[in-house]
Write an enzyme that holds these catalytic residues in place. Structure first.
Site, PDB file in Angstrom:
ATOM      1  N   ASN A 134       0.831  -1.206   0.000  1.00  0.00           N
ATOM      2  CA  ASN A 134       0.000   0.000   0.000  1.00  0.00           C
ATOM      3  C   ASN A 134       0.863   1.251   0.000  1.00  0.00           C
ATOM      4  O   ASN A 134       2.005   1.233   0.453  1.00  0.00           O
ATOM      5  CB  ASN A 134      -0.925   0.017   1.225  1.00  0.00           C
ATOM      6  N   HIS A 180       6.011  -0.645  -2.723  1.00  0.00           N
ATOM      7  CA  HIS A 180       5.472   0.034  -3.916  1.00  0.00           C
ATOM      8  C   HIS A 180       5.552   1.546  -3.798  1.00  0.00           C
ATOM      9  O   HIS A 180       4.880   2.261  -4.534  1.00  0.00           O
ATOM     10  CB  HIS A 180       4.024  -0.399  -4.157  1.00  0.00           C
ATOM     11  N   CYS A 218      17.122  12.932 -11.933  1.00  0.00           N
ATOM     12  CA  CYS A 218      18.326  12.758 -11.090  1.00  0.00           C
ATOM     13  C   CYS A 218      18.118  11.799  -9.931  1.00  0.00           C
ATOM     14  O   CYS A 218      19.051  11.517  -9.180  1.00  0.00           O
ATOM     15  CB  CYS A 218      18.772  14.131 -10.565  1.00  0.00           C
TER      16      CYS A 218
HETATM   17  N1  APR Z   1     -10.645  -6.944   5.018  1.00  0.00           N
HETATM   18  C1  APR Z   1      -9.748  -7.854   4.564  1.00  0.00           C
HETATM   19  N2  APR Z   1      -9.522  -8.073   3.241  1.00  0.00           N
HETATM   20  C2  APR Z   1     -10.233  -7.331   2.365  1.00  0.00           C
HETATM   21  C3  APR Z   1     -11.179  -6.369   2.767  1.00  0.00           C
HETATM   22  C4  APR Z   1     -11.366  -6.186   4.163  1.00  0.00           C
HETATM   23  N3  APR Z   1     -12.251  -5.304   4.643  1.00  0.00           N
HETATM   24  N4  APR Z   1     -11.716  -5.820   1.653  1.00  0.00           N
HETATM   25  C5  APR Z   1     -11.125  -6.409   0.600  1.00  0.00           C
HETATM   26  N5  APR Z   1     -10.233  -7.323   1.024  1.00  0.00           N
HETATM   27  C6  APR Z   1      -9.366  -8.186   0.215  1.00  0.00           C
HETATM   28  C7  APR Z   1      -9.973  -8.655  -1.069  1.00  0.00           C
HETATM   29  O1  APR Z   1     -10.678  -9.874  -0.866  1.00  0.00           O
HETATM   30  C8  APR Z   1      -8.753  -8.844  -1.967  1.00  0.00           C
HETATM   31  O2  APR Z   1      -8.264 -10.179  -1.861  1.00  0.00           O
HETATM   32  O3  APR Z   1      -8.242  -7.413  -0.150  1.00  0.00           O
HETATM   33  C9  APR Z   1      -7.718  -7.895  -1.394  1.00  0.00           C
HETATM   34  C10 APR Z   1      -7.443  -6.696  -2.284  1.00  0.00           C
HETATM   35  O4  APR Z   1      -6.847  -7.173  -3.455  1.00  0.00           O
HETATM   36  P1  APR Z   1      -6.323  -6.128  -4.558  1.00  0.00           P
HETATM   37  O5  APR Z   1      -7.417  -5.138  -4.805  1.00  0.00           O
HETATM   38  O6  APR Z   1      -5.797  -6.949  -5.694  1.00  0.00           O
HETATM   39  O7  APR Z   1      -5.161  -5.342  -3.831  1.00  0.00           O
HETATM   40  P2  APR Z   1      -3.664  -5.805  -3.604  1.00  0.00           P
HETATM   41  O8  APR Z   1      -3.598  -7.296  -3.419  1.00  0.00           O
HETATM   42  O9  APR Z   1      -3.102  -4.951  -2.530  1.00  0.00           O
HETATM   43  O10 APR Z   1      -2.957  -5.420  -5.008  1.00  0.00           O
HETATM   44  C11 APR Z   1      -1.562  -5.623  -5.084  1.00  0.00           C
HETATM   45  O11 APR Z   1      -1.520  -4.569  -7.262  1.00  0.00           O
HETATM   46  O12 APR Z   1      -2.303  -2.923  -8.617  1.00  0.00           O
HETATM   47  C12 APR Z   1      -1.227  -3.315  -7.853  1.00  0.00           C
HETATM   48  O13 APR Z   1       0.328  -1.895  -6.860  1.00  0.00           O
HETATM   49  C13 APR Z   1      -0.997  -2.322  -6.749  1.00  0.00           C
HETATM   50  O14 APR Z   1      -0.227  -2.738  -4.523  1.00  0.00           O
HETATM   51  C14 APR Z   1      -1.178  -3.132  -5.488  1.00  0.00           C
HETATM   52  C15 APR Z   1      -0.964  -4.560  -5.956  1.00  0.00           C
END
Ligand code: APR
Length: 232
Positions: free
Chosen positions: A89, A106, A117
């Site tokens: 995040n 990230h 630079c």
């Molecule tokens: N509590 C726990 N988990 C949750 C909640 C919640 N309230 N709400 C959503 N989730 C879960 C979803 O089920 C999903 O598996 O969080 C996850 C979010 O997944 P993504 O949206 O894919 O996010 P992330 O895994 O952090 O993405 C990774 O992808 O786009 C790139 O750089 C960006 O850091 C990001 C990376």
């Protein structure tokens, strides 16, 4: 004392009002990744990219940490030096919730980077197109965010932590983006116990020994309480 390595994703900040990427209506349903999260997109239309991150920076600045962020900070305080938080995040909510030494693989919305630079400085709330770099003065400031196709930060440190972890936890991540989605494999190979805390099964859920499903603001404090009770 055991070493705990924790990977977090957008799901841990969902209950703080910040959108995730791949859930229904998430960020990647509203914007094309290639337009706002690649170096090519930035070169093609810097105004679009700066506007995207300016909006996310303003939203994150208003967001407050939830019980999950605060529970991880408590775990760090209870086990000083033994709890490493690696986050995908960029919202800064771990620090707002009291966590220390968080590894932002990230990058972070509050950081600016000069594409010419390499200078880094605190990002203005609203970064202008062709924002000048305070060091080299070229108009090449960009958000200090790792885009697709770029190397995540702190990878050497992260792999060192995974090789020496006793317990690895992934919280709120869909397990669809590497190298983060592969961390569970590294931790397992190093002999660590593994647990996934997520709203629903991630793409790599089968690689975890233990799973705890539910909203992070409930599952994470309960998990931390269980860890503390086990060492009481
Ligand atoms: N509590 C726990 N988990 C949750 C909640 C919640 N309230 N709400 C959503 N989730 C879960 C979803 O089920 C999903 O598996 O969080 C996850 C979010 O997944 P993504 O949206 O894919 O996010 P992330 O895994 O952090 O993405 C990774 O992808 O786009 C790139 O750089 C960006 O850091 C990001 C990376």
């Amino acid at each position: 004392m055991e070493k705990i390595v924790i990977l977090t994703g957008a799901g841990i900040s969902a209950e703080s009002g910040l959108g995730t990427f791949r859930d229904e209506g998430g960020l990647w349903a509203q914007h094309r990744v290639e337009d706002v999260a690649t170096p090519e997109g930035f070169a093609r239309d810097p105004a679009l990219v700066q506007a995207f991150y300016n909006a996310r920076r303003a939203q994150a600045a208003q967001a407050t940490p939830n019980a999950a962020h605060e529970a991880l900070a408590r775990l760090q305080r209870e086990f000083p030096g033994e709890v490493v938080i690696v986050t995908q995040n960029v919202d800064g909510l771990h620090e707002k919730g009291g966590a220390r030494d968080v590894l932002h693989m990230h990058g972070a919305l509050d950081g600016a980077l000069c594409a010419s630079c390499g200078h880094r400085w605190p990002a203005p709330m609203q970064m202008a197109v062709a924002e000048p770099c305070p060091a080299c003065h070229r108009p090449t400031a960009r958000p200090d965010i790792v885009w697709f196709g770029e190397m995540p930060y702190y990878m050497d440190q992260i792999f060192d932590h995974l090789m020496t972890a006793d317990l690895f936890a992934a919280i709120g991540t869909s397990g669809q983006v590497y190298p983060a989605a592969g961390f569970v494999q590294e931790a397992t190979a190093a002999g660590a116990r593994t647990v996934e805390l997520n709203l629903e099964p991630s793409a790599v859920v089968s690689q975890f020994e233990e799973t705890r499903f539910g909203p992070a603001s409930q599952t994470v404090p309960a998990w931390v309480s269980d860890l503390l009770a086990a060492t009481a």
